[in-house]
Design an enzyme around this catalytic site. Sequence first.
Site, PDB file in Angstrom:
ATOM      1  N   CYS A   1       6.695  71.023 -37.902  1.00 32.74           N
ATOM      2  CA  CYS A   1       7.399  69.514 -38.140  1.00 32.74           C
ATOM      3  C   CYS A   1       7.681  68.724 -36.873  1.00 32.74           C
ATOM      4  O   CYS A   1       8.025  67.532 -36.907  1.00 32.74           O
ATOM      5  CB  CYS A   1       8.962  69.915 -38.542  1.00 32.74           C
ATOM      6  SG  CYS A   1      10.060  70.369 -37.105  1.00 32.74           S
TER       7      CYS A   1
ATOM      8  N   THR B   1      25.050  92.518 -14.121  1.00 37.95           N
ATOM      9  CA  THR B   1      24.647  92.362 -12.580  1.00 37.95           C
ATOM     10  C   THR B   1      24.036  93.579 -12.096  1.00 37.95           C
ATOM     11  O   THR B   1      23.092  93.555 -11.326  1.00 37.95           O
ATOM     12  CB  THR B   1      25.745  91.669 -11.731  1.00 37.95           C
ATOM     13  OG1 THR B   1      27.006  92.677 -11.779  1.00 37.95           O
ATOM     14  CG2 THR B   1      26.254  90.493 -12.086  1.00 37.95           C
TER      15      THR B   1
ATOM     16  N   PHE C   1      26.545  83.720 -13.237  1.00 37.38           N
ATOM     17  CA  PHE C   1      26.268  82.213 -13.116  1.00 37.38           C
ATOM     18  C   PHE C   1      27.289  81.650 -11.830  1.00 37.38           C
ATOM     19  O   PHE C   1      26.903  80.813 -10.918  1.00 37.38           O
ATOM     20  CB  PHE C   1      26.763  81.433 -14.318  1.00 37.38           C
ATOM     21  CG  PHE C   1      25.347  81.419 -15.051  1.00 37.38           C
ATOM     22  CD1 PHE C   1      24.373  82.051 -15.110  1.00 37.38           C
ATOM     23  CD2 PHE C   1      25.536  80.387 -16.162  1.00 37.38           C
ATOM     24  CE1 PHE C   1      23.158  82.118 -15.792  1.00 37.38           C
ATOM     25  CE2 PHE C   1      24.252  80.252 -17.130  1.00 37.38           C
ATOM     26  CZ  PHE C   1      23.132  81.169 -16.950  1.00 37.38           C
ATOM     27  N   ARG C   2      28.463  82.134 -11.701  1.00 34.03           N
ATOM     28  CA  ARG C   2      29.344  81.925 -10.922  1.00 34.03           C
ATOM     29  C   ARG C   2      29.340  82.442  -9.603  1.00 34.03           C
ATOM     30  O   ARG C   2      30.096  81.961  -8.575  1.00 34.03           O
ATOM     31  CB  ARG C   2      30.693  81.912 -11.553  1.00 34.03           C
ATOM     32  CG  ARG C   2      30.597  80.614 -12.419  1.00 34.03           C
ATOM     33  CD  ARG C   2      32.052  80.652 -13.480  1.00 34.03           C
ATOM     34  NE  ARG C   2      31.810  79.560 -14.461  1.00 34.03           N
ATOM     35  CZ  ARG C   2      31.013  79.677 -15.503  1.00 34.03           C
ATOM     36  NH1 ARG C   2      30.425  80.760 -15.905  1.00 34.03           N
ATOM     37  NH2 ARG C   2      30.827  78.769 -16.632  1.00 34.03           N
TER      38      ARG C   2
ATOM     39  N   ASN D   1      36.959  93.808 -14.753  1.00 32.11           N
ATOM     40  CA  ASN D   1      36.240  92.625 -14.041  1.00 32.11           C
ATOM     41  C   ASN D   1      36.333  93.158 -12.603  1.00 32.11           C
ATOM     42  O   ASN D   1      37.229  93.897 -12.041  1.00 32.11           O
ATOM     43  CB  ASN D   1      36.855  91.320 -14.206  1.00 32.11           C
ATOM     44  CG  ASN D   1      35.718  90.259 -14.020  1.00 32.11           C
ATOM     45  OD1 ASN D   1      34.582  90.482 -14.533  1.00 32.11           O
ATOM     46  ND2 ASN D   1      35.953  89.166 -13.296  1.00 32.11           N
TER      47      ASN D   1
ATOM     48  N   ILE E   1      22.969  86.492 -22.879  1.00 28.72           N
ATOM     49  CA  ILE E   1      21.639  86.040 -23.550  1.00 28.72           C
ATOM     50  C   ILE E   1      20.643  87.268 -23.391  1.00 28.72           C
ATOM     51  O   ILE E   1      19.488  86.675 -23.673  1.00 28.72           O
ATOM     52  CB  ILE E   1      21.383  84.507 -23.083  1.00 28.72           C
ATOM     53  CG1 ILE E   1      21.254  84.616 -21.534  1.00 28.72           C
ATOM     54  CG2 ILE E   1      22.476  83.899 -23.364  1.00 28.72           C
ATOM     55  CD1 ILE E   1      20.776  83.448 -20.989  1.00 28.72           C
TER      56      ILE E   1
ATOM     57  N   CYS F   1      13.690  72.821 -37.516  1.00 27.52           N
ATOM     58  CA  CYS F   1      13.146  73.406 -38.610  1.00 27.52           C
ATOM     59  C   CYS F   1      13.348  75.003 -38.448  1.00 27.52           C
ATOM     60  O   CYS F   1      13.367  75.802 -39.515  1.00 27.52           O
ATOM     61  CB  CYS F   1      11.675  73.230 -39.226  1.00 27.52           C
ATOM     62  SG  CYS F   1      10.410  73.948 -38.069  1.00 27.52           S
TER      63      CYS F   1
ATOM     64  N   HIS G   1      26.023  82.867 -27.211  1.00 22.41           N
ATOM     65  CA  HIS G   1      25.459  81.876 -26.342  1.00 22.41           C
ATOM     66  C   HIS G   1      23.959  82.138 -26.662  1.00 22.41           C
ATOM     67  O   HIS G   1      23.284  81.592 -25.828  1.00 22.41           O
ATOM     68  CB  HIS G   1      25.683  82.032 -24.937  1.00 22.41           C
ATOM     69  CG  HIS G   1      27.048  81.684 -24.913  1.00 22.41           C
ATOM     70  ND1 HIS G   1      27.661  82.190 -23.567  1.00 22.41           N
ATOM     71  CD2 HIS G   1      28.091  80.833 -25.509  1.00 22.41           C
ATOM     72  CE1 HIS G   1      29.081  81.568 -23.647  1.00 22.41           C
ATOM     73  NE2 HIS G   1      29.103  80.941 -24.649  1.00 22.41           N
TER      74      HIS G   1
ATOM     75  N   CYS H   1       7.128  71.483 -32.093  1.00 28.88           N
ATOM     76  CA  CYS H   1       6.710  72.256 -33.285  1.00 28.88           C
ATOM     77  C   CYS H   1       5.525  71.931 -34.071  1.00 28.88           C
ATOM     78  O   CYS H   1       5.270  70.709 -34.008  1.00 28.88           O
ATOM     79  CB  CYS H   1       7.946  72.249 -33.880  1.00 28.88           C
ATOM     80  SG  CYS H   1       7.853  73.367 -35.735  1.00 28.88           S
TER      81      CYS H   1
END
Length: 263
Positions: free
Chosen positions: A166, A35, A42-43, A229, A112, A141, A130, A163
Amino acid sequence: MTGRENTGNEKIAALARFLAESRETVIFTGAGISTESGLSDFRSPGGIWDRFDPDELSYPRFISSQESRRNYWKFYREYWKEALGVEPNRAHLAVAKLEKLVNLSAVVTQNIDGLHQKAGNSPEKVFELHGNMWEVRCLSCNDLYPWEDILKLLEEGKEVHNCRLCGGLLKPTTVSFGQSLPEGALREAQRLSGRCDLLLCIGSSLVVYPAAYLPEQAKRGGAKLVILNREPTPLDRIADLVIHGEAGDVLSRVVEAVETKSY
Ligand code: NAD
């Protein structure tokens, strides 16, 4: 009152001592470590789930409906643009420094954003539970597509194609609701959390399972558990040390204490 005034020196020293004495430390991070780089968690109020409906972005919907895929990519376009140019902050830099100073076996992250690697942690020590928002692959693929090309399509108002090899659906490797976690990363994270003697959680609400099992697993294996936290978490009651403060402030002071052996 600032985070600095909130977090007493005794707690900083206690964490520095745990880290210096540990033979095998695992650091487990969540959205709260990013942050201070300007990425929303997210929350918290104003976070992603205040702006998008998580049900609409679920994996089953992505797979089954073209309309949901359009919404998903709309979300991703916004998310990429928010994250463009985001740099590691002092909390990431402190975690990277700890890899050089103490016996750090892994950084297991729910994030992420790729900021631990960017801050200097060895990529082979970072386990992304994640996925990674900068990695777009074919779900069938596994072929890799540059995210820049996909963002360009979205900016031009075009549909994301399937893709080229494939015909499968393209999707960032990030794990959506209803999608399984990457098996290899999860297995390694579980193995290392089960055998470490110190697990330090940073900036996670510890409510997203199965990832949040890792601190419990470490504790059952006899490790010390430390939770850093901004606000209380459901696992505070089983932790050996709880620090409610800002990750950047607390971790820079902890690194300084480890370096100067002030513990
Ligand atoms: P979360 O949003 O559930 O919890 C984040 C926690 O960090 C909150 O309890 C908040 O109080 C705390 N926090 C926020 N800023 C902080 C700071 N500067 N210092 C200390 N604490 C701070 O996040 P989560 O537990 O990681 O779970 C959400 C899921 O959403 C993750 O699994 C992740 O995949 C995804 N996510 C990732 C990112 C990212 O990659 N940066 C961002 C948002 C969400």
